[in-house]
Design a protein around this motif. Sequence first.
Motif: not given
Length: 319
Positions: A48-52, A78-81, A88-90
């Motif tokens: 899964v690529d995307t977190i909110m 941290l998520w991008r690493e 992706r970050v929302l």
Amino acid sequence: MTPETNSTQSSHVIEGVTVPVTTPMTLERQPDAALLGAQFERIAAAQVDTIMLLGTNGEGATVRTEVAGSFCVDAAALWRETRGPSARVLVAVFGSGTDQTLDAAHAILPARPDAVVVAPPHYFIHTEQELAAHFSAMRVLNAPIVAYNIPRYSNNPISLSLFEQLFAMPHIVGMKDSGGSKELIERAAQLSDTRHDFAVSQGNEKMLDWGLANGARGVTPGVANLAPAACRELVEAVAGKDMARAAAIQARLTALTGIHAIRPGVAAMKAAMSLLGLCPPTPGAPFAPYDEEELARLRLLLGDFTDILSAPLLSGERA
């Protein structure tokens, strides 16, 4: 170590699965991004690529603006690493008025979110004209905006006519709908055919397969914290028109929402995540953590879902 990235990354920021991650907190009830490591590793392993960040499931409305910014900067990094180039970050923002919402949004912009998810004002009931003005004001952020329809908590639902006004605003690129209106999803999908930079994500956990089959391009379910791979598989099943498979996964995810039958809301998800070793059980004030009797009931319930949970249940009574 960065896991293998998904070579078929979705084209729209809210396409596919978005995990509305819980906000780990210290015993002093302070958000701490350093505690997200195990949770992020499990989400990444599910491809899964995307977190909110700071959504309803992430207790965003309870997090002080002065600490939200640094938390989001650290969590996004941290998520991008962890996820690598496809990450992706929302970030969701809330406020009882437009100024408070803008303050919250400006605080998290240093995290470089791919989109800012904006809820209607809460507390007061507003006219449709006032709500349209609220979302229009978000253009000053110079960031893609996803409107967040969450009438259960805002008491200001996005109606069909309001949605049509939002759709005409170029800075609004999507809607996360947790209201469960089939009519709204269908109309949004119809309009989206005329604007390909706009998408809808279904947030109602019991209607994920229906939403995807009727025009939603993604899902943002709270249960994705517990079963991210199952949520991804549901999206893939609908995309492949395997509706029998999608219905079977949906039934499992709907049953998993039974965690909220013990004591619903933020504390339920925090307790469930803690039993998987993925998040401390501490919720933001004034929420109270689960007591021992509630934890025992929750552990028993989760034992029926070991086939889809992202981590095994920890031994012992408390994580």
